[in-house]
Design a protein around this motif. Structure first.
Motif, PDB file in Angstrom:
ATOM      1  N   VAL A  97       0.867  -1.409   0.076  1.00 53.75           N
ATOM      2  CA  VAL A  97      -0.057  -0.008   0.036  1.00 53.75           C
ATOM      3  C   VAL A  97       0.843   1.332   0.075  1.00 53.75           C
ATOM      4  N   SER A  98       0.538   2.096  -0.847  1.00 55.07           N
ATOM      5  CA  SER A  98       1.317   3.465  -0.743  1.00 55.07           C
ATOM      6  C   SER A  98       0.180   4.603  -0.853  1.00 55.07           C
ATOM      7  N   ALA A  99       0.494   5.896  -0.676  1.00 52.22           N
ATOM      8  CA  ALA A  99      -0.173   6.995  -0.923  1.00 52.22           C
ATOM      9  C   ALA A  99       0.313   8.091  -1.693  1.00 52.22           C
ATOM     10  N   SER A 100      -0.419   8.763  -2.289  1.00 50.85           N
ATOM     11  CA  SER A 100      -0.240   9.735  -3.336  1.00 50.85           C
ATOM     12  C   SER A 100       0.300  10.928  -2.547  1.00 50.85           C
ATOM     13  N   GLU A 101       1.279  11.596  -3.105  1.00 49.54           N
ATOM     14  CA  GLU A 101       2.141  12.877  -2.655  1.00 49.54           C
ATOM     15  C   GLU A 101       1.082  13.743  -1.758  1.00 49.54           C
ATOM     16  N   ASP A 102       0.217  14.154  -2.270  1.00 49.03           N
ATOM     17  CA  ASP A 102      -1.034  15.029  -1.788  1.00 49.03           C
ATOM     18  C   ASP A 102      -1.849  14.532  -0.640  1.00 49.03           C
ATOM     19  N   SER A 103      -1.660  13.361  -0.192  1.00 52.22           N
ATOM     20  CA  SER A 103      -2.397  12.610   0.803  1.00 52.22           C
ATOM     21  C   SER A 103      -2.284  13.139   2.203  1.00 52.22           C
ATOM     22  N   THR A 104      -3.023  13.090   3.096  1.00 55.46           N
ATOM     23  CA  THR A 104      -2.740  13.293   4.466  1.00 55.46           C
ATOM     24  C   THR A 104      -3.448  12.505   5.508  1.00 55.46           C
ATOM     25  N   THR A 105      -3.318  12.430   6.671  1.00 57.30           N
ATOM     26  CA  THR A 105      -4.023  11.569   7.530  1.00 57.30           C
ATOM     27  C   THR A 105      -5.417  11.782   7.630  1.00 57.30           C
ATOM     28  N   SER A 106      -6.072  12.770   6.980  1.00 58.64           N
ATOM     29  CA  SER A 106      -7.337  12.789   6.803  1.00 58.64           C
ATOM     30  C   SER A 106      -8.151  12.381   5.427  1.00 58.64           C
ATOM     31  N   SER A 107      -7.337  12.585   4.465  1.00 55.15           N
ATOM     32  CA  SER A 107      -8.028  12.372   3.064  1.00 55.15           C
ATOM     33  C   SER A 107      -6.799  12.168   1.997  1.00 55.15           C
ATOM     34  N   GLY A 108      -7.169  11.439   0.951  1.00 58.30           N
ATOM     35  CA  GLY A 108      -5.998  11.415  -0.125  1.00 58.30           C
ATOM     36  C   GLY A 108      -6.501  10.389  -0.824  1.00 58.30           C
ATOM     37  N   THR A 109      -5.476   9.745  -1.402  1.00 58.23           N
ATOM     38  CA  THR A 109      -5.743   8.420  -2.277  1.00 58.23           C
ATOM     39  C   THR A 109      -4.420   7.398  -2.041  1.00 58.23           C
ATOM     40  N   LEU A 110      -4.861   6.123  -1.751  1.00 58.39           N
ATOM     41  CA  LEU A 110      -4.324   5.010  -1.329  1.00 58.39           C
ATOM     42  C   LEU A 110      -4.163   4.204  -2.526  1.00 58.39           C
ATOM     43  N   THR A 111      -3.010   3.584  -2.933  1.00 56.18           N
ATOM     44  CA  THR A 111      -2.927   2.536  -3.712  1.00 56.18           C
ATOM     45  C   THR A 111      -2.357   1.068  -3.297  1.00 56.18           C
ATOM     46  N   HIS A 112      -3.465   0.178  -3.496  1.00 56.58           N
ATOM     47  CA  HIS A 112      -3.246  -0.956  -3.144  1.00 56.58           C
ATOM     48  C   HIS A 112      -2.769  -1.972  -3.969  1.00 56.58           C
TER      49      HIS A 112
END
Length: 168
Positions: A97-112
């Motif tokens: 699992v990874s997160a897009s650069e603009d993701s935060t602890t409250s919202s964003g995009t995860l890549t499974h």
């Protein structure tokens, strides 16, 4: 993409499925059987590990999706059709699992992914993008953190909405 430590530490743990609410692109709930492959009242668990791995498991609880005749370990009289019914209404996958650069602890995009295990064979090796919003404990009257994970598909005209509650 990587999973930043602050996001990893926040989402890490086990989450129980609260509900699965597919909608059209305007937010109108879709309730037909084709829109609910895991049934009306599915159960599920989503697990994130702080080192950047995840697993998701969702299964229907609808009686017609879970024939009582199936058993484990398999018995000679278990029908392939009954097991196919169970498999058709179950989703399981795991991988990085990874997160897009603009993701935060409250919202964003995860890549499974890339996924190393998947109940849908064509998903093995793929990456599944999921948008997310976190509602901290108490924000919407919830007793624990709630994770809203969704995917919007212009091609199908649908939004898949899954709501997960952090296990205490």
């Amino acid at each position: 993409m990587v999973l930043p430590k602050e996001i990893a530490s926040f989402i890490s743990g086990a989450w129980l499925l609260l509900n699965n609410t597919p909608t059209d692109l305007n937010g109108t709930p879709l309730t037909g059987p084709a829109n609910l492959p895991v049934g009306l009242h599915p159960v599920g668990m989503l697990t994130y590990h702080p080192t950047g791995y995840m697993s998701a498991n969702i299964a229907s609880t609808d009686a017609d999706h879970r024939p009582l005749s199936v058993s484990y370990p398999f018995k000679a009289n278990d029908s392939d059709a009954d097991w196919a019914q169970v498999g058709k209404h179950t989703l399981a996958y795991a991988g990085q699992v990874s997160a897009s650069e603009d993701s935060t602890t409250s919202s964003g995009t995860l890549t499974h992914g890339p996924l190393v295990v998947a109940s849908i064979p064509s998903w093995v090796g793929t990456k599944q993008e999921r948008n997310y919003t976190v509602y901290p404990k108490g924000v919407k009257g919830n007793e624990n953190d709630v994770l809203h994970v969704w995917i919007r598909s212009e091609a199908s005209g649908q939004v898949g909405n899954l709501f997960w509650e952090r296990m205490p």
